[in-house]
Write a protein that holds these residues in place. Structure first.
Motif, PDB file in Angstrom:
ATOM      1  N   THR A 419       2.296  -5.531 -15.246  1.00 50.28           N
ATOM      2  CA  THR A 419       1.528  -6.688 -14.777  1.00 50.28           C
ATOM      3  C   THR A 419       2.393  -7.616 -13.923  1.00 50.28           C
ATOM      4  OG1 THR A 419       2.046  -7.855 -16.839  1.00 50.28           O
ATOM      5  CG2 THR A 419      -0.014  -6.616 -16.766  1.00 50.28           C
ATOM      6  N   SER A 420       3.448  -7.085 -13.326  1.00 52.04           N
ATOM      7  CA  SER A 420       4.350  -7.893 -12.499  1.00 52.04           C
ATOM      8  C   SER A 420       3.690  -8.232 -11.161  1.00 52.04           C
ATOM      9  CB  SER A 420       5.650  -7.120 -12.253  1.00 52.04           C
ATOM     10  OG  SER A 420       5.379  -5.985 -11.428  1.00 52.04           O
ATOM     11  N   ILE A 421       4.455  -8.896 -10.287  1.00 56.37           N
ATOM     12  CA  ILE A 421       3.942  -9.236  -8.962  1.00 56.37           C
ATOM     13  C   ILE A 421       4.009  -8.049  -8.006  1.00 56.37           C
ATOM     14  CG2 ILE A 421       4.491 -11.681  -9.182  1.00 56.37           C
ATOM     15  CD1 ILE A 421       6.985 -11.215  -7.513  1.00 56.37           C
ATOM     16  N   GLY A 422       4.600  -6.939  -8.436  1.00 58.76           N
ATOM     17  CA  GLY A 422       4.743  -5.767  -7.574  1.00 58.76           C
ATOM     18  C   GLY A 422       3.424  -5.247  -7.019  1.00 58.76           C
ATOM     19  N   PRO A 423       2.394  -5.012  -7.865  1.00 58.31           N
ATOM     20  CA  PRO A 423       1.122  -4.519  -7.334  1.00 58.31           C
ATOM     21  C   PRO A 423       0.473  -5.458  -6.319  1.00 58.31           C
ATOM     22  CG  PRO A 423       1.256  -4.080  -9.683  1.00 58.31           C
ATOM     23  CD  PRO A 423       2.448  -4.940  -9.335  1.00 58.31           C
ATOM     24  N   GLU A 424       0.620  -6.767  -6.501  1.00 54.07           N
ATOM     25  CA  GLU A 424       0.067  -7.716  -5.523  1.00 54.07           C
ATOM     26  C   GLU A 424       0.783  -7.576  -4.182  1.00 54.07           C
ATOM     27  OE1 GLU A 424      -2.397  -9.770  -5.443  1.00 54.07           O
ATOM     28  OE2 GLU A 424      -3.005 -10.205  -7.504  1.00 54.07           O
ATOM     29  N   GLN A 425       2.101  -7.424  -4.213  1.00 57.19           N
ATOM     30  CA  GLN A 425       2.858  -7.252  -2.980  1.00 57.19           C
ATOM     31  C   GLN A 425       2.511  -5.923  -2.311  1.00 57.19           C
ATOM     32  OE1 GLN A 425       6.945  -7.687  -4.174  1.00 57.19           O
ATOM     33  NE2 GLN A 425       6.802  -9.900  -4.447  1.00 57.19           N
ATOM     34  N   HIS A 426       2.296  -4.892  -3.115  1.00 59.27           N
ATOM     35  CA  HIS A 426       1.914  -3.585  -2.580  1.00 59.27           C
ATOM     36  C   HIS A 426       0.548  -3.673  -1.891  1.00 59.27           C
ATOM     37  CE1 HIS A 426       2.064   1.042  -3.483  1.00 59.27           C
ATOM     38  NE2 HIS A 426       2.177   0.761  -2.206  1.00 59.27           N
ATOM     39  N   LEU A 427      -0.380  -4.366  -2.515  1.00 56.14           N
ATOM     40  CA  LEU A 427      -1.704  -4.571  -1.929  1.00 56.14           C
ATOM     41  C   LEU A 427      -1.614  -5.305  -0.598  1.00 56.14           C
ATOM     42  CD1 LEU A 427      -4.838  -4.466  -2.223  1.00 56.14           C
ATOM     43  CD2 LEU A 427      -4.673  -6.667  -3.417  1.00 56.14           C
ATOM     44  N   ALA A 428      -0.689  -6.266  -0.491  1.00 60.18           N
ATOM     45  CA  ALA A 428      -0.512  -7.000   0.760  1.00 60.18           C
ATOM     46  C   ALA A 428      -0.147  -6.065   1.905  1.00 60.18           C
ATOM     47  CB  ALA A 428       0.558  -8.080   0.593  1.00 60.18           C
ATOM     48  N   SER A 429       0.707  -5.081   1.622  1.00 57.65           N
ATOM     49  CA  SER A 429       1.067  -4.098   2.648  1.00 57.65           C
ATOM     50  C   SER A 429      -0.155  -3.323   3.107  1.00 57.65           C
ATOM     51  CB  SER A 429       2.124  -3.131   2.114  1.00 57.65           C
ATOM     52  OG  SER A 429       3.361  -3.778   1.906  1.00 57.65           O
ATOM     53  N   ALA A 430      -0.984  -2.903   2.152  1.00 58.32           N
ATOM     54  CA  ALA A 430      -2.191  -2.149   2.497  1.00 58.32           C
ATOM     55  C   ALA A 430      -3.120  -2.977   3.378  1.00 58.32           C
ATOM     56  CB  ALA A 430      -2.905  -1.718   1.219  1.00 58.32           C
ATOM     57  N   ARG A 431      -3.235  -4.257   3.106  1.00 55.08           N
ATOM     58  CA  ARG A 431      -4.101  -5.117   3.916  1.00 55.08           C
ATOM     59  C   ARG A 431      -3.577  -5.253   5.344  1.00 55.08           C
ATOM     60  NH1 ARG A 431      -5.165 -10.535   0.585  1.00 55.08           N
ATOM     61  NH2 ARG A 431      -6.767 -10.809   2.200  1.00 55.08           N
ATOM     62  N   MET A 432      -2.262  -5.320   5.486  1.00 56.17           N
ATOM     63  CA  MET A 432      -1.692  -5.417   6.833  1.00 56.17           C
ATOM     64  C   MET A 432      -1.851  -4.124   7.610  1.00 56.17           C
ATOM     65  SD  MET A 432      -0.844  -8.514   7.229  1.00 56.17           S
ATOM     66  CE  MET A 432       0.243  -8.594   8.645  1.00 56.17           C
ATOM     67  N   ARG A 433      -1.803  -2.967   6.920  1.00 56.05           N
ATOM     68  CA  ARG A 433      -2.034  -1.698   7.625  1.00 56.05           C
ATOM     69  C   ARG A 433      -3.473  -1.659   8.143  1.00 56.05           C
ATOM     70  NH1 ARG A 433       2.400  -1.881   5.850  1.00 56.05           N
ATOM     71  NH2 ARG A 433       2.375  -3.312   7.620  1.00 56.05           N
ATOM     72  N   ALA A 434      -4.412  -2.200   7.381  1.00 55.35           N
ATOM     73  CA  ALA A 434      -5.806  -2.226   7.822  1.00 55.35           C
ATOM     74  C   ALA A 434      -5.947  -3.027   9.111  1.00 55.35           C
ATOM     75  CB  ALA A 434      -6.690  -2.820   6.722  1.00 55.35           C
ATOM     76  N   VAL A 435      -5.295  -4.195   9.166  1.00 59.84           N
ATOM     77  CA  VAL A 435      -5.367  -5.041  10.361  1.00 59.84           C
ATOM     78  C   VAL A 435      -4.693  -4.356  11.538  1.00 59.84           C
ATOM     79  CG1 VAL A 435      -4.718  -7.269  11.357  1.00 59.84           C
ATOM     80  CG2 VAL A 435      -5.436  -7.135   8.966  1.00 59.84           C
ATOM     81  N   GLU A 436      -3.497  -3.821  11.323  1.00 54.90           N
ATOM     82  CA  GLU A 436      -2.742  -3.185  12.401  1.00 54.90           C
ATOM     83  C   GLU A 436      -3.504  -2.026  13.030  1.00 54.90           C
ATOM     84  OE1 GLU A 436       1.751  -3.922  10.540  1.00 54.90           O
ATOM     85  OE2 GLU A 436       0.733  -1.998  10.325  1.00 54.90           O
ATOM     86  N   GLU A 437      -4.109  -1.203  12.205  1.00 49.83           N
ATOM     87  CA  GLU A 437      -4.761   0.009  12.703  1.00 49.83           C
ATOM     88  C   GLU A 437      -6.225  -0.207  13.053  1.00 49.83           C
ATOM     89  OE1 GLU A 437      -3.158   2.624  13.410  1.00 49.83           O
ATOM     90  OE2 GLU A 437      -1.252   2.286  12.393  1.00 49.83           O
ATOM     91  N   GLY A 438      -6.808  -1.315  12.589  1.00 55.49           N
ATOM     92  CA  GLY A 438      -8.242  -1.523  12.802  1.00 55.49           C
ATOM     93  C   GLY A 438      -9.076  -0.565  11.983  1.00 55.49           C
ATOM     94  N   LEU A 439      -8.553  -0.180  10.801  1.00 56.81           N
ATOM     95  CA  LEU A 439      -9.224   0.795   9.947  1.00 56.81           C
ATOM     96  C   LEU A 439      -9.363   0.241   8.525  1.00 56.81           C
ATOM     97  CD1 LEU A 439      -7.285   4.049  10.943  1.00 56.81           C
ATOM     98  CD2 LEU A 439      -9.566   3.358  11.701  1.00 56.81           C
ATOM     99  N   PRO A 440     -10.481   0.525   7.856  1.00 59.10           N
ATOM    100  CA  PRO A 440     -10.583   0.143   6.444  1.00 59.10           C
ATOM    101  C   PRO A 440      -9.604   0.955   5.601  1.00 59.10           C
ATOM    102  CG  PRO A 440     -12.466   1.476   7.100  1.00 59.10           C
ATOM    103  CD  PRO A 440     -11.699   1.177   8.350  1.00 59.10           C
ATOM    104  N   VAL A 441      -9.099   0.338   4.566  1.00 57.94           N
ATOM    105  CA  VAL A 441      -8.204   1.005   3.612  1.00 57.94           C
ATOM    106  C   VAL A 441      -8.877   0.980   2.249  1.00 57.94           C
ATOM    107  CG1 VAL A 441      -5.973   0.922   2.449  1.00 57.94           C
ATOM    108  CG2 VAL A 441      -6.119   0.388   4.883  1.00 57.94           C
ATOM    109  N   VAL A 442      -8.969   2.143   1.643  1.00 55.85           N
ATOM    110  CA  VAL A 442      -9.563   2.261   0.313  1.00 55.85           C
ATOM    111  C   VAL A 442      -8.451   2.654  -0.649  1.00 55.85           C
ATOM    112  CG1 VAL A 442     -11.261   3.449  -1.108  1.00 55.85           C
ATOM    113  CG2 VAL A 442     -11.774   2.934   1.301  1.00 55.85           C
ATOM    114  N   ARG A 443      -8.269   1.834  -1.660  1.00 53.48           N
ATOM    115  CA  ARG A 443      -7.094   1.965  -2.533  1.00 53.48           C
ATOM    116  C   ARG A 443      -7.541   2.308  -3.947  1.00 53.48           C
ATOM    117  NH1 ARG A 443      -2.923  -1.388  -5.079  1.00 53.48           N
ATOM    118  NH2 ARG A 443      -0.912  -0.655  -4.314  1.00 53.48           N
ATOM    119  N   ALA A 444      -7.055   3.431  -4.466  1.00 55.58           N
ATOM    120  CA  ALA A 444      -7.303   3.815  -5.856  1.00 55.58           C
ATOM    121  C   ALA A 444      -5.974   3.795  -6.591  1.00 55.58           C
ATOM    122  CB  ALA A 444      -7.934   5.199  -5.927  1.00 55.58           C
ATOM    123  N   ALA A 445      -5.867   2.927  -7.594  1.00 53.21           N
ATOM    124  CA  ALA A 445      -4.617   2.747  -8.334  1.00 53.21           C
ATOM    125  C   ALA A 445      -4.863   3.022  -9.811  1.00 53.21           C
ATOM    126  CB  ALA A 445      -4.080   1.337  -8.141  1.00 53.21           C
TER     127      ALA A 445
END
Length: 523
Positions: A419-445
């Motif tokens: 339950t650390s801050i790691g998953p939140e930081q990981h999610l932030a990366s996924a959101r930036m990839r969506a913006v950069e590529e103009g593509l939706p990102v679907v995340r299953a964790a």
């Protein structure tokens, strides 16, 4: 009257005082990132480092920058220690030394930025806005290096301070996370530039600060205002919430499979079923009975995308892969992708013949990297790119540039980090990839955070860390290819060159204006 920070660092400051100040400022950068996203901390942290570095020697600059990085990474990636306690008996004692060693190594990059900045300042004597541009350029250059040297680790880039702000994250579509990091750091240190500027030169800095912030916000707002309607493709993401310590325990495979099958069978329509990385703790291709049970959860030609380990026998022995595979309603593999960017010490041991270190993950051998990003054709869904776990943190290395997909599936296992801050930081990366590529990102964790992210980086739906459940939602529409998707990090370089060219032209014009005024006064 107490001396200000600029006075303190201009009076032959003590090295340890400077390093202590930089250490605290570096630690403050963690508050700029999710889950905190305190935007006010950006100018405080980076302005402190900028001011401290202005009047110290080159040799001291590296140590001050290194101290800043030690604070930045020592707190920012402290969550990595959680992974060592999954098997505490074997690896628990290594947790603190490993985090400390990695933080000290990563801190070399801010140290290099500080060294480069100080060295150029001493030779060129930049002042005011030009010094700010120089600092931001040095910072982003070493961030880029951190993302590429020794397989790279572009975690917690400066740009991610903006990820929770809809308008401010959108420029990543044009200049990527490195280019947006340049803008973030440059704007962030303008208050520091203002602090040390002569009174008559403060007005241009204030004007530039206002124009830069307004321009960034307005430009981003125009893109964030675009409509991104959902497609008619229905997704179901399953988050089984199986703790990592239980996943590979003897006898747990059946319980885990039952849990995922039960969640998958909940009422509701879906076209594509999505399970996380290693949702099935075993070699699914070799377990016909398990595949038969899974096929029963896929009625009417539906498909399953899931992360599974795989092994292939060859002349050189057995090779292991971390994969995403697509299964149909008969339990047959339709297509798949093998992870190409492996985690050091998690999926393989670098310099294995030299380092007496074991992998943290359970397995029979090191994983083999796949050939690179790949676009998959999936029945009943648009073309998809797969990114497994931390592959999603690498800007420009997620999508096959020659065969553009319509969405990105990020199968991940953040159960390692509790339950650390790691998953939140990981999610932030996924959101930036969506913006950069103009593509939706679907995340299953496995244990969260599962999410559906649209092409503007907005979270449509999510399951928090520690939750068990499903997300039923439509796949968002892809946007047209962004400039960053077309040109990659060249857009960041073009931005930096353009800003420096403008600064040079303005400086040249100011010198000419002052020269002409001087001649007029003499005559």
């Amino acid at each position: 009257m107490k001396p200000g920070l600029s006075q303190f660092v201009s009076e032959d400051p003590n090295l340890f005082q400077c390093m202590g100040l930089a250490l605290a400022a570096g630690g403050l950068t963690v508050l700029t990132l999710p889950p905190f996203s305190w935007l006010i901390a950006v100018p405080v942290a980076f302005s402190v480092l900028f001011i401290v570095l202005r009047n110290i020697s080159t040799s001291r600059a590296f140590l001050v920058g290194w101290a800043f990085g030690l604070g930045q990474f020592g707190i920012g990636i402290s969550w990595i220690a959680e992974s060592f306690y999954v098997d505490a008996e074997r690896f628990g004692a290594l947790a603190i030394p490993a985090v400390a060693g990695l933080s000290a190594g990563l801190a070399i990059f801010p140290g290099m930025a500080a060294l480069l900045f100080a060295a150029i300042m001493q030779r060129r004597a930049f002042g005011g806005i030009a010094a700010g541009l120089l600092f931001a350029s040095c910072w982003v250059a070493t961030e880029w290096l951190r993302g590429h040297v020794l397989t790279g680790f572009p975690w917690n880039l400066a740009a991610y301070a903006l990820v929770d702000y809809a308008a401010l994250r959108q420029p990543a579509a044009w200049v990527g996370s490195y280019g947006l990091g340049f803008l973030t750091v440059f704007i962030g240190i303008l208050p520091g530039v203002l602090t040390v500027a002569a009174p008559k030169r403060r007005a241009p800095v204030l004007v530039l600060f206002a124009v830069a912030v307004t321009g960034l916000w307005v430009g981003g707002a125009l893109r964030s205002g675009q409509d991104v309607p959902p497609t008619d493709v229905a997704l179901r993401i399953v988050q089984g919430n199986v703790p990592q310590v239980e996943k590979w325990a003897l006898g747990s495979r059946e319980r885990t499979l039952e849990k995922y099958l039960g969640l998958s069978a909940q009422p509701g329509r879906f076209d594509v079923l999505l399970w996380p990385e290693t949702a099935f703790p075993g070699f699914l291709d070799e377990d016909a009975a398990a595949r038969t049970r899974i096929s029963a959860a896929l009625p009417d030609d539906r498909v399953l995308l899931t992360g599974v380990p795989d092994r292939v026998e060859g002349d050189g022995g057995t090779r292991y892969f971390n994969t995403v595979k697509v299964y149909d309603g008969r339990g047959e593999v339709l297509t798949g992708y093998a992870k190409h960017h492996l985690v050091p010490f998690g999926e393989y041991v670098p310099l294995k013949g030299w380092l007496p270190i074991e992998r943290l993950t359970v397995g029979l051998g090191d994983f083999t990297p796949g050939p690179g990003p790949r676009t998959l054709a999936v029945p009943g869904a648009p073309l998809v790119a797969a990114a497994i776990c931390y592959e999603i943190i690498f800007p420009g290395h997620v999508v096959d540039d020659l065969f553009r997909p319509d969405w990105i599936f990020n199968a991940t296992n953040d159960a390692w980090f509790g339950t650390s801050i790691g998953p939140e930081q990981h999610l932030a990366s996924a959101r930036m990839r969506a913006v950069e590529e103009g593509l939706p990102v679907v995340r299953a964790a496995n244990t969260g955070i599962s999410a559906i992210i649209d092409a503007k980086g907005e979270i449509i739906a999510r399951l928090e860390t520690g939750q068990t459940g499903v997300i039923d939602a439509s796949l968002p529409t892809a946007l047209a290819p962004t400039p960053y998707a077309r040109f990659g990090d060249w857009t960041s370089l073009a931005l930096i060159c353009a800003v420096w060219a403008l600064a040079f032209i303005v400086g040249l014009a100011r010198r000419r204006f002052n020269s002409e005024n001087s001649k007029s006064e003499e005559s």
